[in-house]
Design a protein around this motif. Structure first.
Motif, PDB file in Angstrom:
ATOM      1  N   SER A   8     -38.959   0.562   7.678  1.00 56.11           N
ATOM      2  CA  SER A   8     -38.362  -0.741   7.965  1.00 56.11           C
ATOM      3  C   SER A   8     -37.372  -1.154   6.878  1.00 56.11           C
ATOM      4  O   SER A   8     -36.333  -1.747   7.181  1.00 56.11           O
ATOM      5  CB  SER A   8     -39.438  -1.802   8.151  1.00 56.11           C
ATOM      6  OG  SER A   8     -40.165  -1.972   6.961  1.00 56.11           O
ATOM      7  N   VAL A  16     -35.524   0.919   5.077  1.00 54.88           N
ATOM      8  CA  VAL A  16     -34.334   1.753   5.274  1.00 54.88           C
ATOM      9  C   VAL A  16     -33.505   1.207   6.437  1.00 54.88           C
ATOM     10  O   VAL A  16     -32.280   1.110   6.350  1.00 54.88           O
ATOM     11  CB  VAL A  16     -34.721   3.228   5.502  1.00 54.88           C
ATOM     12  CG1 VAL A  16     -33.549   4.047   5.996  1.00 54.88           C
ATOM     13  CG2 VAL A  16     -35.277   3.830   4.223  1.00 54.88           C
ATOM     14  N   ILE A  17     -34.149   0.826   7.526  1.00 51.80           N
ATOM     15  CA  ILE A  17     -33.432   0.278   8.677  1.00 51.80           C
ATOM     16  C   ILE A  17     -32.716  -1.018   8.295  1.00 51.80           C
ATOM     17  O   ILE A  17     -31.557  -1.241   8.661  1.00 51.80           O
ATOM     18  CB  ILE A  17     -34.391   0.070   9.862  1.00 51.80           C
ATOM     19  CG1 ILE A  17     -34.820   1.421  10.423  1.00 51.80           C
ATOM     20  CG2 ILE A  17     -33.755  -0.790  10.944  1.00 51.80           C
ATOM     21  CD1 ILE A  17     -35.917   1.337  11.454  1.00 51.80           C
ATOM     22  N   ALA A  20     -31.696  -1.920   5.293  1.00 55.29           N
ATOM     23  CA  ALA A  20     -30.595  -1.600   4.381  1.00 55.29           C
ATOM     24  C   ALA A  20     -29.400  -1.048   5.149  1.00 55.29           C
ATOM     25  O   ALA A  20     -28.253  -1.411   4.872  1.00 55.29           O
ATOM     26  CB  ALA A  20     -31.063  -0.604   3.321  1.00 55.29           C
ATOM     27  N   VAL A  21     -29.642  -0.184   6.116  1.00 56.51           N
ATOM     28  CA  VAL A  21     -28.551   0.376   6.916  1.00 56.51           C
ATOM     29  C   VAL A  21     -27.854  -0.727   7.699  1.00 56.51           C
ATOM     30  O   VAL A  21     -26.623  -0.770   7.773  1.00 56.51           O
ATOM     31  CB  VAL A  21     -29.081   1.491   7.856  1.00 56.51           C
ATOM     32  CG1 VAL A  21     -28.057   1.870   8.898  1.00 56.51           C
ATOM     33  CG2 VAL A  21     -29.499   2.706   7.047  1.00 56.51           C
ATOM     34  N   ALA A  22     -28.609  -1.648   8.272  1.00 55.23           N
ATOM     35  CA  ALA A  22     -28.017  -2.757   9.026  1.00 55.23           C
ATOM     36  C   ALA A  22     -27.161  -3.638   8.120  1.00 55.23           C
ATOM     37  O   ALA A  22     -26.064  -4.062   8.512  1.00 55.23           O
ATOM     38  CB  ALA A  22     -29.111  -3.576   9.699  1.00 55.23           C
ATOM     39  N   VAL A  40     -25.622  -2.753   5.319  1.00 54.63           N
ATOM     40  CA  VAL A  40     -24.422  -2.013   4.927  1.00 54.63           C
ATOM     41  C   VAL A  40     -23.420  -1.987   6.076  1.00 54.63           C
ATOM     42  O   VAL A  40     -22.224  -2.183   5.867  1.00 54.63           O
ATOM     43  CB  VAL A  40     -24.792  -0.584   4.477  1.00 54.63           C
ATOM     44  CG1 VAL A  40     -23.554   0.292   4.349  1.00 54.63           C
ATOM     45  CG2 VAL A  40     -25.538  -0.631   3.162  1.00 54.63           C
ATOM     46  N   ARG A  41     -23.888  -1.788   7.302  1.00 58.98           N
ATOM     47  CA  ARG A  41     -22.976  -1.775   8.453  1.00 58.98           C
ATOM     48  C   ARG A  41     -22.315  -3.126   8.654  1.00 58.98           C
ATOM     49  O   ARG A  41     -21.114  -3.207   8.909  1.00 58.98           O
ATOM     50  CB  ARG A  41     -23.727  -1.382   9.714  1.00 58.98           C
ATOM     51  CG  ARG A  41     -24.009   0.079   9.793  1.00 58.98           C
ATOM     52  CD  ARG A  41     -24.635   0.415  11.118  1.00 58.98           C
ATOM     53  NE  ARG A  41     -24.917   1.840  11.180  1.00 58.98           N
ATOM     54  CZ  ARG A  41     -25.506   2.417  12.207  1.00 58.98           C
ATOM     55  NH1 ARG A  41     -25.899   1.705  13.241  1.00 58.98           N
ATOM     56  NH2 ARG A  41     -25.720   3.708  12.204  1.00 58.98           N
ATOM     57  N   ARG A  42     -23.088  -4.200   8.555  1.00 60.67           N
ATOM     58  CA  ARG A  42     -22.511  -5.538   8.716  1.00 60.67           C
ATOM     59  C   ARG A  42     -21.470  -5.817   7.642  1.00 60.67           C
ATOM     60  O   ARG A  42     -20.409  -6.362   7.916  1.00 60.67           O
ATOM     61  CB  ARG A  42     -23.602  -6.599   8.666  1.00 60.67           C
ATOM     62  CG  ARG A  42     -24.122  -6.932  10.022  1.00 60.67           C
ATOM     63  CD  ARG A  42     -25.026  -8.147   9.973  1.00 60.67           C
ATOM     64  NE  ARG A  42     -26.331  -7.706  10.447  1.00 60.67           N
ATOM     65  CZ  ARG A  42     -27.466  -7.925   9.859  1.00 60.67           C
ATOM     66  NH1 ARG A  42     -27.520  -8.608   8.754  1.00 60.67           N
ATOM     67  NH2 ARG A  42     -28.578  -7.479  10.366  1.00 60.67           N
ATOM     68  N   ARG A 101     -19.721  -3.632   5.951  1.00 58.92           N
ATOM     69  CA  ARG A 101     -18.562  -2.765   6.183  1.00 58.92           C
ATOM     70  C   ARG A 101     -17.691  -3.336   7.308  1.00 58.92           C
ATOM     71  O   ARG A 101     -16.469  -3.370   7.190  1.00 58.92           O
ATOM     72  CB  ARG A 101     -19.021  -1.353   6.527  1.00 58.92           C
ATOM     73  CG  ARG A 101     -17.889  -0.369   6.607  1.00 58.92           C
ATOM     74  CD  ARG A 101     -18.394   1.030   6.816  1.00 58.92           C
ATOM     75  NE  ARG A 101     -19.181   1.432   5.648  1.00 58.92           N
ATOM     76  CZ  ARG A 101     -20.119   2.363   5.658  1.00 58.92           C
ATOM     77  NH1 ARG A 101     -20.403   2.988   6.769  1.00 58.92           N
ATOM     78  NH2 ARG A 101     -20.783   2.673   4.570  1.00 58.92           N
TER      79      ARG A 101
END
Length: 74
Positions: free
Chosen positions: A25, A27-28, A30-32, A34-36, A38
């Motif tokens: 959870s 990791v998910i 953190a990825v979200a 970073v995408r937002r 970016r």
């Protein structure tokens, strides 16, 4: 004191599974994030005025809602 091996295995498995779910959870999330970030930066680079407002920048005088805007009640 005697340790019950089946209880140790059971509780160890449960705690390991919980820890693994926590890591997944994080990791998910953190990825979200970073995408937002970016996407927001890409909109800023392209000059989208909405992204400036999304980042907290006030509107300039020439933009709708800026200082030269007349009050809506007029």
């Amino acid at each position: 004191m005697q340790w019950d091996e089946t209880k140790l295995i059971r509780y160890g498995s449960i705690s390991s599974a919980g820890f693994l779910l926590l890591l997944i959870s994080l990791v998910i999330a953190a990825v979200a994030m970073v995408r937002r970030r970016r996407e927001r930066l890409e909109r800023t680079v392209t000059g989208d005025s909405l992204s400036r407002h999304a980042l907290g920048a006030p509107p300039t005088a020439s933009e709708p809602g800026g200082m030269n805007r007349s009050p809506e009640w007029l």
